[in-house]
Design a protein around this motif. Structure first.
Motif, PDB file in Angstrom:
ATOM      1  N   GLY A  61      68.843  82.984  42.845  1.00  0.00           N
ATOM      2  CA  GLY A  61      68.969  84.166  41.995  1.00  0.00           C
ATOM      3  C   GLY A  61      70.133  85.148  42.340  1.00  0.00           C
ATOM      4  O   GLY A  61      70.470  85.212  43.680  1.00  0.00           O
ATOM      5  N   VAL A  62      70.833  85.773  41.409  1.00  0.00           N
ATOM      6  CA  VAL A  62      71.808  86.582  41.868  1.00  0.00           C
ATOM      7  C   VAL A  62      72.171  87.501  40.906  1.00  0.00           C
ATOM      8  O   VAL A  62      72.033  87.498  39.458  1.00  0.00           O
ATOM      9  CB  VAL A  62      73.722  85.742  42.053  1.00  0.00           C
ATOM     10  N   GLY A  63      72.263  88.834  41.287  1.00  0.00           N
ATOM     11  CA  GLY A  63      72.188  90.110  40.141  1.00  0.00           C
ATOM     12  C   GLY A  63      73.491  89.997  39.549  1.00  0.00           C
ATOM     13  O   GLY A  63      74.709  89.885  40.218  1.00  0.00           O
ATOM     14  N   THR A  64      73.493  90.596  38.339  1.00  0.00           N
ATOM     15  CA  THR A  64      74.489  90.657  37.524  1.00  0.00           C
ATOM     16  C   THR A  64      75.535  91.495  37.853  1.00  0.00           C
ATOM     17  O   THR A  64      76.707  91.756  37.484  1.00  0.00           O
ATOM     18  CB  THR A  64      74.180  90.506  35.882  1.00  0.00           C
ATOM     19  N   ILE A  72      80.604  83.534  40.706  1.00  0.00           N
ATOM     20  CA  ILE A  72      79.533  82.770  40.469  1.00  0.00           C
ATOM     21  C   ILE A  72      79.272  82.572  39.002  1.00  0.00           C
ATOM     22  O   ILE A  72      78.983  81.236  38.610  1.00  0.00           O
ATOM     23  CB  ILE A  72      78.181  83.241  41.212  1.00  0.00           C
ATOM     24  N   SER A  73      79.527  83.341  38.251  1.00  0.00           N
ATOM     25  CA  SER A  73      79.611  83.334  36.715  1.00  0.00           C
ATOM     26  C   SER A  73      80.547  82.299  36.155  1.00  0.00           C
ATOM     27  O   SER A  73      80.280  81.851  35.004  1.00  0.00           O
ATOM     28  CB  SER A  73      79.560  84.469  35.975  1.00  0.00           C
ATOM     29  N   THR A  74      81.545  81.845  36.758  1.00  0.00           N
ATOM     30  CA  THR A  74      82.500  80.995  36.282  1.00  0.00           C
ATOM     31  C   THR A  74      82.642  79.669  37.213  1.00  0.00           C
ATOM     32  O   THR A  74      83.271  78.854  36.703  1.00  0.00           O
ATOM     33  CB  THR A  74      83.988  81.858  36.117  1.00  0.00           C
ATOM     34  N   THR A  75      82.362  79.634  38.461  1.00  0.00           N
ATOM     35  CA  THR A  75      82.694  78.732  39.315  1.00  0.00           C
ATOM     36  C   THR A  75      81.750  77.333  38.955  1.00  0.00           C
ATOM     37  O   THR A  75      80.854  77.387  38.269  1.00  0.00           O
ATOM     38  CB  THR A  75      82.271  79.062  40.880  1.00  0.00           C
ATOM     39  N   ASP A  76      82.342  76.304  39.373  1.00  0.00           N
ATOM     40  CA  ASP A  76      81.809  74.831  38.991  1.00  0.00           C
ATOM     41  C   ASP A  76      81.071  74.491  40.269  1.00  0.00           C
ATOM     42  O   ASP A  76      80.118  73.871  40.235  1.00  0.00           O
ATOM     43  CB  ASP A  76      83.131  74.000  38.828  1.00  0.00           C
ATOM     44  N   VAL A 133      70.890  80.841  34.165  1.00  0.00           N
ATOM     45  CA  VAL A 133      69.776  81.336  33.090  1.00  0.00           C
ATOM     46  C   VAL A 133      69.457  82.760  33.383  1.00  0.00           C
ATOM     47  O   VAL A 133      69.299  83.274  34.545  1.00  0.00           O
ATOM     48  CB  VAL A 133      68.247  80.357  33.599  1.00  0.00           C
ATOM     49  N   PRO A 134      69.587  83.422  32.372  1.00  0.00           N
ATOM     50  CA  PRO A 134      69.256  84.975  32.419  1.00  0.00           C
ATOM     51  C   PRO A 134      68.002  85.315  33.023  1.00  0.00           C
ATOM     52  O   PRO A 134      67.044  84.575  32.327  1.00  0.00           O
ATOM     53  CB  PRO A 134      69.713  85.293  30.674  1.00  0.00           C
ATOM     54  N   ALA A 135      67.676  86.035  33.638  1.00  0.00           N
ATOM     55  CA  ALA A 135      66.539  86.622  34.204  1.00  0.00           C
ATOM     56  C   ALA A 135      66.357  88.012  34.446  1.00  0.00           C
ATOM     57  O   ALA A 135      66.828  88.383  35.621  1.00  0.00           O
ATOM     58  CB  ALA A 135      65.918  85.560  35.365  1.00  0.00           C
ATOM     59  N   GLY A 136      66.451  88.974  33.329  1.00  0.00           N
ATOM     60  CA  GLY A 136      66.277  90.296  33.706  1.00  0.00           C
ATOM     61  C   GLY A 136      67.891  90.646  34.040  1.00  0.00           C
ATOM     62  O   GLY A 136      68.720  90.319  33.436  1.00  0.00           O
ATOM     63  N   ASP A 137      67.937  91.519  35.239  1.00  0.00           N
ATOM     64  CA  ASP A 137      69.276  91.973  35.690  1.00  0.00           C
ATOM     65  C   ASP A 137      69.878  90.970  36.710  1.00  0.00           C
ATOM     66  O   ASP A 137      70.642  91.269  37.306  1.00  0.00           O
ATOM     67  CB  ASP A 137      68.989  93.270  36.343  1.00  0.00           C
ATOM     68  N   HIS A 138      69.256  89.594  36.755  1.00  0.00           N
ATOM     69  CA  HIS A 138      69.717  88.415  37.453  1.00  0.00           C
ATOM     70  C   HIS A 138      69.939  87.430  36.440  1.00  0.00           C
ATOM     71  O   HIS A 138      69.742  87.375  35.458  1.00  0.00           O
ATOM     72  CB  HIS A 138      68.671  88.129  38.531  1.00  0.00           C
TER      73      HIS A 138
END
Length: 169
Positions: A61-64, A72-76, A133-138
């Motif tokens: 998990g990683v906080g947005t 992390i949101s764009t890396t392969d 996968v969206p999971a609340g604020d993470h």
């Protein structure tokens, strides 16, 4: 006879309740790394989980709102590093907001797929991100293992009661 929870002291679900409960849950400590357009990024994670053996997959998990999230949101690809009990300061550095995580004394090198690899860890993996996968604020990141090295020496670092520590015999 089985013990029943004391229903008088229960609390309603809240971020503080979740934090309080998970302070009691000992978890292994990992550092997740990635390459961004401006250099390496990384963070300490206690949410690392083995998801599947075939194909070999992990999740974390990683906080947005985390400084590493844009990369992390764009890396392969990401690097996953299992820390040893001798690496409490490294874990603290990667957990600290605003820290120069890749500056001295951190020792690292560019690995396969451009992933930053930390030296001296118990084990590392390079993984290809397959889902966020969206999971609340993470976001829960699912990644397929492409290669790794489990040959580091030492005992694992764990996180318990809000601090990093080693295992006791």
């Amino acid at each position: 006879m089985t013990a029943t929870p004391d229903l008088v002291t229960h609390r309603t679900a809240s971020p503080e309740l979740l934090r309080s409960v998970f302070r009691r849950h000992a978890a292994g400590v990992a550092v997740i790394t990635a390459q961004s357009g401006t250099g390496p990024v990384g963070f300490t994670a206690t949410s690392l989980t083995s998801v599947s053996a075939e194909p070999p997959m992990i999740s974390f998990g990683v906080g947005t709102g985390a400084s590493s999230w844009p990369a992390i949101s764009t890396t392969d690809h990401v690097g996953v590093h299992i820390l040893g009990e001798h690496q409490q300061e490294l874990a603290a550095t990667f957990a600290r907001s605003g820290a120069d995580r890749f500056g001295p004394p951190t020792v690292w090198r560019e690995g396969p797929e451009g992933v930053p690899l930390l030296d001296g860890v118990l084990a590392w993996l390079v993984c290809r991100v397959v889902a966020r996968v969206p999971a609340g604020d993470h976001r829960v990141v699912l990644a397929e293992v492409t290669l790794g090295d489990p040959s580091g020496l030492g005992r694992p670092l764990v996180h318990h009661q809000g601090r990093f520590t080693g295992l006791r015999d």
